[in-house]
Scaffold this active site. Structure first.
Site, PDB file in Angstrom:
ATOM      1  N   ILE A 157     -10.281 -28.195  16.413  1.00 24.13           N
ATOM      2  CA  ILE A 157     -10.827 -29.354  16.775  1.00 24.13           C
ATOM      3  C   ILE A 157     -11.984 -29.266  17.687  1.00 24.13           C
ATOM      4  CG2 ILE A 157      -9.842 -31.649  17.445  1.00 24.13           C
ATOM      5  CD1 ILE A 157      -6.828 -30.799  16.512  1.00 24.13           C
TER       6      ILE A 157
ATOM      7  N   ASP B 186     -11.189 -23.743  33.813  1.00 19.77           N
ATOM      8  CA  ASP B 186     -10.016 -23.970  33.288  1.00 19.77           C
ATOM      9  C   ASP B 186      -9.774 -24.876  33.863  1.00 19.77           C
ATOM     10  OD1 ASP B 186      -7.292 -23.500  33.599  1.00 19.77           O
ATOM     11  OD2 ASP B 186      -6.968 -21.850  34.857  1.00 19.77           O
TER      12      ASP B 186
ATOM     13  N   ARG C 190     -10.901 -37.887  34.895  1.00 19.98           N
ATOM     14  CA  ARG C 190     -11.638 -38.552  36.345  1.00 19.98           C
ATOM     15  C   ARG C 190     -12.988 -37.685  36.948  1.00 19.98           C
ATOM     16  NH1 ARG C 190      -8.596 -36.074  42.197  1.00 19.98           N
ATOM     17  NH2 ARG C 190     -10.536 -34.151  40.682  1.00 19.98           N
TER      18      ARG C 190
ATOM     19  N   TYR D  18       5.683 -30.572  24.967  1.00 23.34           N
ATOM     20  CA  TYR D  18       4.763 -31.441  24.359  1.00 23.34           C
ATOM     21  C   TYR D  18       4.678 -32.519  24.425  1.00 23.34           C
ATOM     22  CZ  TYR D  18       1.015 -31.253  20.592  1.00 23.34           C
ATOM     23  OH  TYR D  18       0.096 -31.608  19.945  1.00 23.34           O
TER      24      TYR D  18
ATOM     25  N   LYS E 226       1.829 -35.600  25.377  1.00 26.76           N
ATOM     26  CA  LYS E 226       1.090 -36.017  24.759  1.00 26.76           C
ATOM     27  C   LYS E 226       1.621 -37.776  24.866  1.00 26.76           C
ATOM     28  CE  LYS E 226      -1.441 -32.947  23.321  1.00 26.76           C
ATOM     29  NZ  LYS E 226      -2.184 -32.560  23.665  1.00 26.76           N
TER      30      LYS E 226
ATOM     31  N   THR F 200      -5.600 -25.519  12.119  1.00 27.35           N
ATOM     32  CA  THR F 200      -6.823 -25.144  13.532  1.00 27.35           C
ATOM     33  C   THR F 200      -5.925 -23.574  13.928  1.00 27.35           C
ATOM     34  OG1 THR F 200      -5.702 -26.218  14.924  1.00 27.35           O
ATOM     35  CG2 THR F 200      -6.596 -27.262  14.286  1.00 27.35           C
TER      36      THR F 200
HETATM   37  N1  LIG Z   1      -4.313 -28.415  15.807  1.00 31.00           N
HETATM   38  C1  LIG Z   1      -3.166 -29.608  15.886  1.00 31.00           C
HETATM   39  O1  LIG Z   1      -2.691 -29.817  14.424  1.00 31.00           O
HETATM   40  C2  LIG Z   1      -2.924 -30.744  16.733  1.00 31.00           C
HETATM   41  C3  LIG Z   1      -2.179 -32.546  16.767  1.00 31.00           C
HETATM   42  C4  LIG Z   1      -2.355 -32.821  17.078  1.00 31.00           C
HETATM   43  C5  LIG Z   1      -3.067 -33.383  18.144  1.00 31.00           C
HETATM   44  N2  LIG Z   1      -3.658 -31.756  18.019  1.00 31.00           N
HETATM   45  C6  LIG Z   1      -4.352 -31.552  19.499  1.00 31.00           C
HETATM   46  O2  LIG Z   1      -5.787 -31.357  19.191  1.00 31.00           O
HETATM   47  C7  LIG Z   1      -6.286 -30.423  20.843  1.00 31.00           C
HETATM   48  C8  LIG Z   1      -6.737 -29.090  20.279  1.00 31.00           C
HETATM   49  O3  LIG Z   1      -5.571 -28.501  19.310  1.00 31.00           O
HETATM   50  P1  LIG Z   1      -5.941 -27.625  18.367  1.00 31.00           P
HETATM   51  O4  LIG Z   1      -5.599 -26.842  17.464  1.00 31.00           O
HETATM   52  O5  LIG Z   1      -7.930 -27.190  17.901  1.00 31.00           O
HETATM   53  O6  LIG Z   1      -6.229 -26.202  19.351  1.00 31.00           O
HETATM   54  P2  LIG Z   1      -6.808 -24.270  19.463  1.00 31.00           P
HETATM   55  O7  LIG Z   1      -6.071 -23.728  19.649  1.00 31.00           O
HETATM   56  O8  LIG Z   1      -7.754 -24.619  18.084  1.00 31.00           O
HETATM   57  O9  LIG Z   1      -7.728 -25.078  20.702  1.00 31.00           O
HETATM   58  C9  LIG Z   1      -7.786 -25.342  22.110  1.00 31.00           C
HETATM   59  C10 LIG Z   1      -8.652 -24.364  22.867  1.00 31.00           C
HETATM   60  O10 LIG Z   1      -8.405 -24.837  24.123  1.00 31.00           O
HETATM   61  C11 LIG Z   1      -8.641 -24.332  25.625  1.00 31.00           C
HETATM   62  N3  LIG Z   1      -8.149 -23.665  26.451  1.00 31.00           N
HETATM   63  C12 LIG Z   1      -6.527 -23.853  26.725  1.00 31.00           C
HETATM   64  N4  LIG Z   1      -6.267 -23.476  27.593  1.00 31.00           N
HETATM   65  C13 LIG Z   1      -7.347 -23.729  28.311  1.00 31.00           C
HETATM   66  C14 LIG Z   1      -7.591 -24.283  29.430  1.00 31.00           C
HETATM   67  N5  LIG Z   1      -6.764 -24.399  30.752  1.00 31.00           N
HETATM   68  N6  LIG Z   1      -8.447 -24.573  29.805  1.00 31.00           N
HETATM   69  C15 LIG Z   1      -9.568 -24.707  29.676  1.00 31.00           C
HETATM   70  N7  LIG Z   1      -9.726 -24.496  28.180  1.00 31.00           N
HETATM   71  C16 LIG Z   1      -8.330 -24.414  27.768  1.00 31.00           C
HETATM   72  C17 LIG Z   1      -8.581 -22.594  23.608  1.00 31.00           C
HETATM   73  O11 LIG Z   1      -9.149 -20.744  24.777  1.00 31.00           O
HETATM   74  C18 LIG Z   1      -8.472 -23.488  22.881  1.00 31.00           C
HETATM   75  O12 LIG Z   1     -10.187 -22.944  22.111  1.00 31.00           O
HETATM   76  C19 LIG Z   1      -4.476 -30.112  21.545  1.00 31.00           C
HETATM   77  O13 LIG Z   1      -4.962 -31.409  22.734  1.00 31.00           O
HETATM   78  C20 LIG Z   1      -3.613 -29.943  20.531  1.00 31.00           C
HETATM   79  O14 LIG Z   1      -2.942 -30.898  21.099  1.00 31.00           O
HETATM   80  C21 LIG Z   1      -3.638 -30.624  17.959  1.00 31.00           C
END
Ligand SMILES: NC(=O)c1ccc[n+]([C@@H]2O[C@H](COP(=O)([O-])OP(=O)(O)OC[C@H]3O[C@@H](n4cnc5c(N)ncnc54)[C@H](O)[C@@H]3O)[C@@H](O)[C@H]2O)c1
Length: 273
Positions: A16, A66, A128, A174, A178, A209
């Site tokens: 995303i 991070d 923040r 989770y 959330k 994703t």
């Molecule tokens: N994909 C879904 O179905 C879905 C549904 C609801 C909510 N979300 C939320 O959307 C957001 C993005 O999800 P996504 O599916 O794109 O995931 P993704 O795994 O494709 O991308 C997440 C990114 O966050 C980075 N990351 C993880 N830990 C980190 C840290 N400590 N510091 C910096 N970067 C870090 C990862 O390297 C990765 O590039 C998340 O918060 C997820 O909970 C996703």
């Protein structure tokens, strides 16, 4: 959508966040900083952003962060302000998802803490530091063609989930992280409103994703289960979530703050599926 400022996309190396970074570039943003714990992934997204950018002055940079570390997040926002002079939009997409369902009785403390550290504490730190940086910048007119919309110092969008609203068996850490994401978005929206900063929380359900593909590869039949559970009948594209994020940054959402914006194909409408 009238997107012309500078965006920080945290977790922009994948999924995303990557879709958001690319959409900012396509919609005319002046700059995009792509931050991720995986700097190689962030650098790849920067290259893709440059290829699709429509603003002639477009600049993009990759940076490692991070989000669980306070010094790392401070350094990130400091770099953003140093490079771009101004942060108009801050998007928090960094996070982790569940790979295997575990009942509360068997849930290790360390696993619960891991989710809160990344999905909640990390989001708090980014929100923040973004609030501090945005409060320090001059307000700008939201829309020259619609002066009644007032002025803005910036917009923050956090990624919640359908799990910000409802519970699902076996994913307690989770769900807790959330729900907290929505709560911290609402409270920071309230604290920031008088400073001209809007904060909103986009809440998707299953989105195609790498996070969800990893979960699918471990659970047989999950893809079919997702299609059956979503009233619209399919998983979301990451681009459909990015559309909502960009709307919440644009002048078109100038009166929207503190909302949990469900983008879930109707998934949370009913338990009877
Ligand atoms: N994909 C879904 O179905 C879905 C549904 C609801 C909510 N979300 C939320 O959307 C957001 C993005 O999800 P996504 O599916 O794109 O995931 P993704 O795994 O494709 O991308 C997440 C990114 O966050 C980075 N990351 C993880 N830990 C980190 C840290 N400590 N510091 C910096 N970067 C870090 C990862 O390297 C990765 O590039 C998340 O918060 C997820 O909970 C996703």
């Amino acid at each position: 959508m009238d997107i012309s400022g500078n965006a920080l996309v945290v977790g922009g190396g994948s999924g995303i966040g990557k879709a958001c970074a690319l959409l900012f570039a396509k919609e005319g943003a002046a700059g995009v900083m792509v931050a991720d714990i995986r700097i190689d992934a962030a650098a790849d997204v920067v290259a893709e952003c440059k290829a699709v950018a429509t603003n002639h002055q477009f600049h993009a940079e990759a940076i490692q962060v991070d989000i669980t570390r306070e010094d790392s997040v401070r350094g990130l926002v400091g770099r953003m302000v140093h490079v771009f002079n101004r942060m108009d939009y801050c998007i928090n997409c960094a996070g982790i998802g569940v790979q295997k369902a575990v009942d509360i009785a068997g849930m290790p403390l360390v696993e619960f803490q891991r989710f809160l550290d990344i999905n909640t504490v990390g989001m708090f730190l980014v929100t923040r530091e973004a609030s501090i940086a945005m409060r320090a910048q001059e307000p700008r007119v939201v829309s020259k063609s619609s002066p009644g919309r007032g002025t803005t110092r910036g917009a923050i969008v956090n990624l919640g989930s359908g799990s910000s609203m409802i519970a699902t068996p076996g994913v307690l850490p989770y769900t807790a992280s959330k729900h907290a994401a929505l709560g911290l978005s609402k409270n920071s929206a309230l604290d920031n409103a008088s400073h001209g900063i809007r904060v909103n929380c986009v809440c998707p359900s299953w989105t195609d994703t790498p996070m969800v593909r990893a979960a699918m590869s471990g659970v047989e039949g999950l893809a079919e289960l997702i299609d059956a559970a979503v009233p619209i009948g399919r998983i979301a594209m990451a681009e459909e979530i990015a559309d909502a994020v960009i709307f919440l940054c644009s002048p078109r959402s100038s009166y929207v703050t503190g909302c949990g914006f469900l983008v879930d194909g109707g998934t949370t409408l009913t338990a009877l599926r």
